[in-house]
Design an enzyme around this catalytic site. Structure first.
Site, PDB file in Angstrom:
ATOM      1  N   ALA A   1      27.465 -24.907  34.303  1.00  0.00           N
ATOM      2  CA  ALA A   1      27.960 -24.856  35.643  1.00  0.00           C
ATOM      3  C   ALA A   1      27.497 -26.221  35.979  1.00  0.00           C
ATOM      4  O   ALA A   1      26.986 -27.080  35.293  1.00  0.00           O
ATOM      5  CB  ALA A   1      26.679 -23.893  36.276  1.00  0.00           C
TER       6      ALA A   1
ATOM      7  N   HIS B   1      30.539 -47.418  53.750  1.00  0.00           N
ATOM      8  CA  HIS B   1      31.591 -47.939  53.080  1.00  0.00           C
ATOM      9  C   HIS B   1      32.817 -46.670  53.463  1.00  0.00           C
ATOM     10  O   HIS B   1      34.169 -47.406  53.456  1.00  0.00           O
ATOM     11  CB  HIS B   1      31.400 -47.713  51.684  1.00  0.00           C
TER      12      HIS B   1
ATOM     13  N   GLY C   1      24.966 -31.884  29.553  1.00  0.00           N
ATOM     14  CA  GLY C   1      25.611 -30.503  29.187  1.00  0.00           C
ATOM     15  C   GLY C   1      26.792 -30.966  28.246  1.00  0.00           C
ATOM     16  O   GLY C   1      27.684 -29.883  27.997  1.00  0.00           O
ATOM     17  N   LYS C   2      26.903 -32.191  27.527  1.00  0.00           N
ATOM     18  CA  LYS C   2      28.243 -32.193  26.686  1.00  0.00           C
ATOM     19  C   LYS C   2      28.025 -31.309  25.406  1.00  0.00           C
ATOM     20  O   LYS C   2      29.257 -30.689  25.338  1.00  0.00           O
ATOM     21  CB  LYS C   2      27.908 -33.968  26.421  1.00  0.00           C
ATOM     22  N   THR C   3      26.881 -31.259  25.055  1.00  0.00           N
ATOM     23  CA  THR C   3      27.067 -30.388  23.523  1.00  0.00           C
ATOM     24  C   THR C   3      27.291 -29.191  23.988  1.00  0.00           C
ATOM     25  O   THR C   3      28.092 -28.325  23.563  1.00  0.00           O
ATOM     26  CB  THR C   3      25.763 -30.596  22.950  1.00  0.00           C
TER      27      THR C   3
ATOM     28  N   ASP D   1      28.477 -55.091  45.470  1.00  0.00           N
ATOM     29  CA  ASP D   1      29.513 -55.045  46.840  1.00  0.00           C
ATOM     30  C   ASP D   1      29.778 -56.539  46.995  1.00  0.00           C
ATOM     31  O   ASP D   1      31.156 -56.923  47.075  1.00  0.00           O
ATOM     32  CB  ASP D   1      28.973 -54.456  47.902  1.00  0.00           C
TER      33      ASP D   1
ATOM     34  N   GLU E   1      26.511 -45.383  51.865  1.00  0.00           N
ATOM     35  CA  GLU E   1      27.749 -45.105  51.308  1.00  0.00           C
ATOM     36  C   GLU E   1      28.598 -44.493  52.431  1.00  0.00           C
ATOM     37  O   GLU E   1      29.812 -44.681  52.478  1.00  0.00           O
ATOM     38  CB  GLU E   1      27.741 -43.846  50.376  1.00  0.00           C
TER      39      GLU E   1
HETATM   40  P1  ADP Z   1      23.970 -33.354  26.242  1.00  0.00           P
HETATM   41  O1  ADP Z   1      24.519 -33.135  25.037  1.00  0.00           O
HETATM   42  O2  ADP Z   1      24.837 -33.765  27.251  1.00  0.00           O
HETATM   43  O3  ADP Z   1      22.694 -34.354  26.037  1.00  0.00           O
HETATM   44  P2  ADP Z   1      23.050 -30.771  26.165  1.00  0.00           P
HETATM   45  O4  ADP Z   1      24.258 -30.038  26.261  1.00  0.00           O
HETATM   46  O5  ADP Z   1      22.472 -30.687  25.127  1.00  0.00           O
HETATM   47  O6  ADP Z   1      23.150 -32.110  26.834  1.00  0.00           O
HETATM   48  O7  ADP Z   1      22.041 -29.952  27.081  1.00  0.00           O
HETATM   49  C1  ADP Z   1      20.841 -29.581  26.791  1.00  0.00           C
HETATM   50  C2  ADP Z   1      20.466 -28.087  27.400  1.00  0.00           C
HETATM   51  O8  ADP Z   1      20.513 -28.044  28.731  1.00  0.00           O
HETATM   52  C3  ADP Z   1      21.797 -26.961  27.024  1.00  0.00           C
HETATM   53  O9  ADP Z   1      21.403 -26.422  26.023  1.00  0.00           O
HETATM   54  C4  ADP Z   1      21.671 -26.051  28.355  1.00  0.00           C
HETATM   55  O10 ADP Z   1      20.952 -25.000  28.036  1.00  0.00           O
HETATM   56  C5  ADP Z   1      21.116 -27.096  29.377  1.00  0.00           C
HETATM   57  N1  ADP Z   1      22.252 -27.668  30.373  1.00  0.00           N
HETATM   58  C6  ADP Z   1      22.670 -28.791  30.366  1.00  0.00           C
HETATM   59  N2  ADP Z   1      23.873 -28.963  31.218  1.00  0.00           N
HETATM   60  C7  ADP Z   1      24.206 -27.945  31.712  1.00  0.00           C
HETATM   61  C8  ADP Z   1      24.986 -27.312  32.597  1.00  0.00           C
HETATM   62  N3  ADP Z   1      25.903 -27.826  33.254  1.00  0.00           N
HETATM   63  N4  ADP Z   1      24.958 -25.911  32.933  1.00  0.00           N
HETATM   64  C9  ADP Z   1      24.154 -25.104  32.071  1.00  0.00           C
HETATM   65  N5  ADP Z   1      22.978 -25.637  31.362  1.00  0.00           N
HETATM   66  C10 ADP Z   1      22.892 -26.820  31.080  1.00  0.00           C
HETATM   67 ZN    ZN Z   2      27.936 -50.235  48.194  1.00  0.00          ZN
HETATM   68 MG    MG Z   3      24.043 -33.578  23.069  1.00  0.00          MG
END
Ligand code: ADP
Ligand code: ZN
Ligand code: MG
Length: 622
Positions: A156, A419, A198-200, A491, A416
């Site tokens: 999310a 701006h 939440g990249k992974t 700025d 902001e």
């Molecule tokens: P990153 O790879 O960006 O460093 P991770 O994906 O490893 O971060 O995130 C670590 C944990 O945090 C995930 O396993 C998840 O449980 C939680 N998490 C991170 N971002 C989100 C998100 N956007 N929605 C739900 N859970 C999240």
């Molecule tokens: Zn500014």
């Molecule tokens: Mg990661």
């Protein structure tokens, strides 16, 4: 031979210990009774308290007699409340994990020891000696394969990134539809965002949604002590993936291997470069119909080698940002699902208080809160528990996540909004695309403007308006707080750069006229103008900046009502899109914030790509 008997002896001793522990674990336990017995005792008012421990609970009566009730499921919360209403004390005790699992752990240990000896024995055998593949074997361990069961519902707060990836899921699920149209698979997708955003998680969600295998490896796994290992691992990874296509390869922390190649002849760089080269070769070597998608993650896109970012490699970039208030609430909802929260807890308030937290921080927050509650023997997690957990996280050793103070948020919001207001009222400024006070990198927030049309030239009026917009943040700080912050460095840089070019390169200064004064590589060239002219240039630049400063200052003070409206909205929502901003500016109010929780979120639909991607260059003021 002697050694071998010793080992066998050790094994037997270990097994003995195991048996003794198993026996002990079953002594000293209170007697088990039936549920009916418990109910009868309860009706008679004999029970003093119960201690819930997973699926069991220990009952103590007023005589000090203890017995244990084993149930199929944990005692429902409603039942617990009913018992409490009868005056029975209900306590929760988390059985120390080791107590429950110790026997199994020991068994595992014994097996592991046995296995290790066996392996060593095998390795000694002449067949395996000096195997040239020794390294290549070890690398298999670095590659993790999994079938992810994470779905988009579990992610999310990063809706844009999710929508961008939806198309990818479609492709993996239904490749023929795309093939018939002659579309090539997107090959490399680079996810950029701060740690824990939440990249992974998102990459796994893509694999889970598309139901394809997920091969992950971390950039640091590639870089080994031995030259050539990294490159071999890359080749092996791609080979495995090709055999199992369609699938996803996920390279975490790609910056560890993909740093800009240098010209130095340093040995340690050598290995990394070989690895990077292998990666580039493998990415190019894909046939166009292979359905292997490579996703990578980094929080440092600036250090990546440009060869990695070329078309056909990681040419799609997806930003995974720090979530805003709505996002944080949605993430909290996801991670609250398996927590016993008290009814009094309002996740919206928690979201408000945790500005600057990323997904991982929020997950950690709720987990810490559960620990705090358990330690205090609470039967549910209260707001106070969450507060204490937040304090711990912020004060604690891992200080990378900082809660942004209300005061700082206030200043950023005004800055902001200034701006934005300038951009709105100045005729030649590009329209607003997004305003946010969610921090990104060094900036506390930013205003993004996107042009309506492509253009080649900038007119003088446009440039002046742009200078005014750049200065507007500082102007507003000055007007509202009668003091200024260091937040406007960027700025000023922008404004001054434009003004300098207007004077020296574009012939837009009345005092100096149409003359080219800057040479293209001015660092090496000696100045081609006199000291006199230099002074004139400086004073012209200053004149332009002061004029615009005054102009925008007047504009902001005459529209201070609107300024307050925008600040208010930013304070509440943290991010405003173009439509929301426009709505506020024409004096209407916004629809109340509704957040998507995992329960009420319909599966998100793929938005048309054109709608999502900003194709024209965006201007950022932060
Ligand atoms: P990153 O790879 O960006 O460093 P991770 O994906 O490893 O971060 O995130 C670590 C944990 O945090 C995930 O396993 C998840 O449980 C939680 N998490 C991170 N971002 C989100 C998100 N956007 N929605 C739900 N859970 C999240
Ligand atoms: Zn500014
Ligand atoms: Mg990661």
């Amino acid at each position: 031979m002697v050694k071998r008997t010793q080992r066998i002896g050790l094994g037997i001793v270990l097994l003995g210990v195991l048996v003794i522990i198993l026996v002990f674990a079953n002594i000293n336990k209170p007697e088990a009774k039936s549920l009916n017995y418990f109910i009868a005792q309860t009706e008679q008012g004999k029970i003093e308290k119960i201690i819930i421990n997973g699926n069991n609970f220990i009952v103590k009566d007023f005589d000090g007699y203890e017995f244990i009730i084993r149930t199929i499921e944990a005692l429902p919360y409603s039942e617990q409340k009913a018992l409490m209403a009868k005056g029975i004390i209900v306590e929760h005790r988390l059985e120390p994990i080791w107590q429950k699992y110790l026997p199994y752990l020991l068994l595992l240990l014994a097996l592991a020891v046995l296995g290790m000896y066996l392996l060593r024995f095998l390795k000694r055998s002449p067949i395996n000696r000096n195997s040239p593949n020794e390294f290549a074997k070890s690398k298999a361990k670095a590659i993790q394969q999994e079938h992810s069961n994470i779905s988009f519902e579990d992610v999310a707060g990063i809706e844009e990134a999710k929508a961008d990836l939806q198309e990818l899921v479609e492709f993996l699920k239904n490749p023929n539809k795309y093939k018939l149209l002659g579309a090539r698979a997107p090959r490399g997708i680079l996810m950029i965002g701060p740690p824990g955003s939440g990249k992974t998680h998102l990459a796994k969600a893509v694999a889970g949604e598309a139901a394809v295998p997920f091969y992950s490896i971390s950039g640091s796994d590639f870089v080994e002590l031995y030259v050539g290992v990294g490159a071999a691992r890359v080749r092996d990874l791609f080979l495995t993936a090709k055999k199992n296509s369609p699938c996803i390869i996920f390279i975490d922390e790609i910056d560890a291997v993909g740093k800009k190649r240098s010209n130095s002849i340093h040995a340690s760089n050598d290995e990394r470069e070989q690895t990077l080269n292998a990666l580039l070769v493998e990415m190019d070597g894909f046939e166009s119909n292979s359905q292997v998608i490579i996703m990578a993650a980094t929080n440092r896109p600036d250090v990546l080698d440009s060869a990695l970012l070329r078309p056909g490699r990681f040419d799609r970039q997806i930003t995974v940002d720090t979530p805003d208030i709505k996002g944080r609430e949605a993430i909290l909802h996801i991670h609250a699902q398996n927590k016993l929260l008290s009814n009094e807890v309002d996740l919206h308030t928690i979201a408000k208080r945790t500005a600057g937290f990323v997904g991982a921080d929020l997950e950690n927050l709720l987990n810490e809160a559960a620990l705090v509650a358990a330690r205090a023997n609470h039967i549910e997690i209260s707001t106070a528990d969450i507060d204490e957990a937040a304090d711990r996280i912020v004060m604690g050793p891992a200080k990378h996540s900082r809660i942004i103070s209300q005061k700082e948020r206030r200043i950023t919001a005004y800055h902001e909004a200034g701006h934005a207001l300038a951009a709105y009222y100045l005729e030649y400024s590009d329209p607003i695309h997004k305003i946010t006070i969610v921090p990104r990198g060094q900036a506390g927030g930013f205003v993004m403007r996107v042009a309506n049309e492509d253009r080649i030239y900038a007119t003088r009026k446009m440039l002046l308006d742009n200078i005014a917009v750049a200065l507007a943040g500082r102007v507003t700080e000055e007007l509202i707080f009668n003091d200024v912050t260091t937040g406007a460095q960027n700025d000023f840089q922008q404004a001054t750069d434009i003004a300098r070019k207007m004077v020296t390169s574009w012939g837009m200064s009345d005092a100096l006229g149409s003359i080219m004064l800057a040479s293209s590589n001015s660092i090496y060239d000696s100045k081609s103008y006199s000291e006199n002219t230099a002074e004139l240039i400086d004073s012209e630049i200053r004149r332009i900046l002061t004029q615009q400063y005054n102009r925008v200052s007047e504009l902001i003070s005459t529209n201070s009502q609107k300024l307050e409206t925008i600040v208010q909205a930013l304070f509440e929502r943290e991010t405003l899109n173009a439509v929301e901003f426009e709505t506020l500016m024409i004096g209407k109010s916004l629809k109340p914030l509704t957040i998507k929780t995992a329960k009420n979120t319909p599966a998100i639909k793929a938005k048309p790509v054109a709608q999502l991607r900003i194709t024209r260059p965006a201007t950022l003021a932060n």
